[in-house]
Scaffold this motif. Structure first.
Motif: not given
Length: 957
Positions: A305, A299, A38
């Motif tokens: 996440l 992230s 992420i």
């Protein structure tokens, strides 16, 4: 030594206070993310969380992940960064591509096209940043401000591109950009000044926050804050902070500057002083984002996440090495929280100190229930009995073999288990058996009235004077009980929710249909009148109630994992001093009893509409053709912080219907205008006040338009007129046909009258009378003449009637047969039998039977030789018709036909043929049977007539 102990306690307290301050929620591929790499995330203007990854971008509403990739307009799925501008629009920085933004109307991403494509030179090192004015700056070979309202491209001289790291937007005409070690000032898209803010010519990683610039020197791991910048005075203020390890990236939020290391350490720095405020080690991070609810989103490069939130529900801190966190029981005693688990452990904590007591046996016992008394803490266990365990404050834990215990007096408890209820003195451990029965739960009114529950129901027992009387209150599988200060009994069931009793009568049932989180009620506790707390298999709930007589009203406050509950399975609840303690299958929680969940103010948004399998533009007014009538509507609400939100919808002001999926299918809709209203329902069953409405219209097909309807109407009128004319013509024709049929019937009747008494018969009768006169048999001649005259008169009278009574017909036939017998003498005998038939009530067609009788004499009896002829006429009334059988013993039809055909003077009678026509008119069924002897010789003829019944009381003339 005392000072060292104080320091240890302080460090211990800091460790636990920090540990319980935040809750962590992990989202990765197992939850629905397309990748665990992420890059960043951001909230849009509505509150949806957008997550950028190396496999596309994802919209998250708190429950569902919606993926956007090349099928949704992305030129590539490798997303470098994501940000939202001042209007809440989502912008993406895509590897080696132009930036793009999310278009709500088409539910897809669109490449930025306000600047010609050749004016943006995307680079591998291109960056995003949000300017001081809330615009998005795209930086690389040049700097571009991206917005729906402003397009500015900064390139620097003719055909010269300047490397840009970040942009500070000041006004429409003035911008500042970071380029290598200098800050450039642009006026009307031309460089007018520069300010060197980095002494060494190093590659730095820079970000902006308002008009402040933060720079990371990756060589020395030094972070600098440059503020109070003045181009006119050529000065600025610099604060520096060195981080004690390699920092790969810095990022900024409302409160902190975040330094992200390669080892997974995350440093939260004060933005003004650069002092380290917090350090944690979660994962190697790409970015930090703080949302509008002050939750922190991390992230990561390989762990998806991570959401860090300060929970509304607090945790009782437990040491990291204490792994058996599946707790069954909890209570508060002497300012300590006590809890027991499945592993035979009892822990105590005052949120600073922690102690653990383990009770070992061949099988580690389940600590099912904890009960504080004046001098001891009583622990109920499934295992064997244990010796008291001394606590450090010289108070001990007394173990009893029980499923649950209940305090009856200061040192007397009731203990129940799978076998019995017994009274235990906690001082001398003496026991008295009270009820020999399996019991799951118990509560008391006073020292002799108790309620208990088991798999069969709720029972009330009176223990007074050692004479126990028991009365069953209600039949249910009870696993928990509590008697409140206002004389209510709350009974928890295994599968059917909560049952409330007042004065031993059921006044309310509360379950998941009423928005209780679960139907398995594991524990019930209350401290004050008006509120009970229940632990269920799906969360914790407070039931606020009022009770007056038999009128019980209530509201529910639900608390789940969204609010910080460690597990939805709450095995035990304890309430004391306005604090609620909960034992869950994953740890211990506590919360203020006045806790109230946020008001349901969530808005529903229509995110996509699919018509006949194809998405449509939501920006325009939705008008569909008649064949576009299969519609699928996608809707959602940005409940990132409350995953328990569901929906309800209403179609054209109809009944409200619940929806949990966020998808509404409307197949095969009829043409017309439609309005759909959408609302949210929170975990407590509270419905949002404002409704989102969606309107659309399905047009009628051309053949259902107004002018076509007018044409249809004209055709209908003309067609109706034509049909009415045809109907009238048919009616007139039918009327004419009836007149003709009536005339035909009259003609047949006249013909029958004329042929009824044929000339031969009249001639024979007159000859017979003449013969009697010649023989001086005047009396016989007179009787014969009377019968003959009656027959003639009756023939005339009956000939003008359609129907006569059966009695009249029988009289007519008798006169006819008497005349024939006078002629044949002893050669003819006859009988007429009608039984108990009401002959004067039943009607038959007039003069129907005489032709059959005449035919039997003429063709059957007359040709007999040396044998007396017999005619038998029998009548029988059946349910639907009158049966008439005319039977003779003549020569039979075959022999009679041969005789007649050999006689050249033979004349075919028309009377019988006319009678056959009348049979058809009056629906008379006629069957003729040729009788045969045992040696196959003709023995006569039988005629069977079925005449429809007609009652003289119902005759229509």
């Amino acid at each position: 030594m005392l000072k060292l102990k104080i320091i240890i306690i302080i460090l211990f307290a800091w460790h636990f206070s920090y540990a319980q301050e935040f809750s962590y929620t992990h989202y990765n591929t197992s939850n629905g993310l397309p990748s665990n790499f992420i890059t960043n995330c951001a909230e849009d203007g509505k509150g949806f969380l957008w997550i950028a990854s190396d496999a596309g971008v994802i919209r998250f509403d708190g429950k569902n992940f919606t993926k956007y990739d090349t099928q949704k307009g992305l030129p590539d799925t490798d997303i470098l960064d994501i940000a939202t501008d001042i209007d809440g629009k989502v912008w993406l920085n895509i590897y080696k591509k132009q930036p793009c933004y999310y278009d709500e109307a088409t539910d897809s991403f669109i490449l930025y096209n306000k600047i010609p494509e050749n004016s943006i030179n995307p680079a591998i090192a291109s960056t995003f940043n949000k300017t001081s004015n809330g615009l998005i700056a795209f930086n690389g070979y040049g700097s571009y401000l991206l917005s729906n309202k402003l397009s500015i491209g900064l390139k620097g001289g003719k055909n010269t591109s300047i490397q840009s790291n970040a942009t500070i937007y000041i006004s429409k005409t003035e911008q500042w950009t970071l380029s290598q070690n200098s800050l450039l000032k642009w006026v009307n898209q031309q460089i007018t000044d520069s300010l060197k803010i980095i002494e060494k010519n190093l590659i730095s990683r820079n970000i902006v926050d308002g008009t402040d610039v933060f720079m990371l020197d990756p060589i020395s791991n030094t972070i600098s804050r440059v503020s109070n910048i003045s181009f006119s005075k050529k000065n600025f203020t610099v604060i520096r902070k060195t981080i004690p390890e390699a920092i790969r990236k810095i990022t900024v939020s409302d409160n902190y500057l975040w330094a992200l290391s390669n080892t997974g350490n995350i440093y939260a720095l004060d933005k003004t002083t650069l002092e380290i405020k917090r350090k944690s080690n979660l994962a190697v991070a790409n970015n930090i984002y703080v949302d509008r609810k002050k939750n922190t989103w991390v992230s990561t490069i390989d762990k998806g996440l991570i959401k860090i939130a300060e929970p509304q529900v607090k945790q009782v801190p437990l040491p990291d090495n204490f792994t058996n966190r599946n707790f069954l029981s909890i209570c508060k005693w002497n300012h300590f929280i006590y809890a027991g688990n499945y592993n035979g452990d009892i822990i105590s904590s005052n949120l600073i100190e922690f102690n653990s007591y383990q009770f070992k046996s061949s099988n580690n016992p389940w600590i099912r229930h904890l009960l504080p008394t004046k001098s001891k803490l009583v622990a109920s266990s499934d295992g064997a009995a244990f010796s008291p365990r001394l606590l450090k404050n010289n108070q001990d834990i007394k173990m009893v073999l029980a499923k649950q215990t209940h305090l009856l007096s200061e040192d007397s408890i009731l203990a129940v288990n799978y076998l019995q209820m017994q009274l235990i003195n906690t001082i001398d451990s003496t026991t008295i058996a009270l009820i020999q029965e399996r019991i799951n739960a118990i509560t008391s009114v006073n020292n002799h009235i108790v309620y208990y529950g088991n798999n069969s129901g709720v029972y009330k027992a009176n223990l007074h004077d050692n004479k126990t009387s028991i009365r069953k209150i209600y039949a249910q599988n009870i696993i928990s009980l509590f008697f409140t200060q206002d004389s209510l009994v709350f009974a928890g069931t295994a599968t059917d929710g909560l049952f409330v009793f007042y004065k031993d009568s059921l006044v309310q049932i509360i379950n998941s249909k009423n928005y209780l989180p679960g139907n398995s009620i594991r524990s019930i506790h209350a401290e004050k009148k008006g509120t009970v707390w229940v632990g269920t298999n799906a969360g914790l709930a407070a039931i606020d109630y009022t009770n007056s007589g038999n009128l019980f009203n209530y509201k529910i406050r639900n608390i789940g994992t969204t609010e910080g509950l460690l597990s939805p399975l709450v095995n035990a609840v304890w309430v004391e001093n306005d604090t609620v303690y909960a034992a869950t299958s994953n740890g211990l929680n506590y919360i203020s009893s006045s806790f109230n969940p946020e008001k349901n103010n969530y808005t529903v948004y229509v995110t996509n509409i699919i018509v006949n399998g194809v998405g449509i533009n939501l920006r325009t007014k939705i008008i569909l053709s008649h064949h576009q009538n299969s519609i699928r509507i996608f809707f959602s609400t940005p409940a990132v912080h409350n995953s328990a939100i569901t929906f309800r919808y209403q179609l054209n002001n109809g009944n409200w219907q619940n929806n949990t999926t966020g998808v509404l299918d409307l197949p095969q809709l009829d043409p017309g205008k439609y309005t759909i209203a959408l609302k949210t329902i929170d975990a407590n069953g509270i419905i949002s006040e404002e409704a989102t409405t969606l309107e659309f219209e399905i047009k009628k097909p051309w053949w259902r338009s107004i002018w076509m309807l007018a044409l249809y109407f004209a055709l209908l009128v003309s067609g109706t007129s034509f049909m009415l004319q045809k109907i009238n013509q048919r009616r007139a024709q039918k009327k004419l046909d009836r007149v003709i049929a009536q005339q035909r019937l009259t003609d047949l009747e006249l013909q029958a009258l004329r042929s009824q008494i044929n000339p031969h018969f009249i001639f024979n009768c007159l000859n017979s009378i003449k013969s009697l006169i010649y023989q001086n048999q005047y009396e016989e001649a007179d009787a014969y003449l009377d019968d003959f005259s009656f027959l003639l008169r009756a023939t005339i009278d009956h000939g003008v009637k359609k129907y006569i009574s059966l009695g009249e017909e029988i009289v007519y036939i008798e006169h006819y047969l008497r005349l024939e017998k006078l002629r044949f003498g002893k050669r003819l005998e006859y009988t007429i039998s009608s039984g108990a038939i009401e002959k004067n009530r039943i009607l038959i067609p007039s003069m129907l039977l005489q032709p059959y009788v005449e035919n039997a004499i003429k063709h059957g009896i007359r040709h007999l030789v040396a044998k007396t002829g017999h005619i038998n006429i029998t009548f029988e009334q059946l349910p639907l018709y009158l049966s008439c059988i005319i039977e003779d013993n003549g020569i039979g039809r075959t022999a009679s036909k041969k005789i007649n055909e050999s006689n050249p003077a033979y004349h075919q009678s028309v009377g019988l043929s006319l009678t056959q026509k009348r049979e058809s008119i009056f629906s008379v069924d006629c069957r003729i049977i040729d009788k045969m002897s045992d040696d196959a010789i003709a023995a006569g003829t039988m005629i069977i007539l079925h005449i429809p019944l007609k009652d003289s009381n119902n005759i229509d003339g």
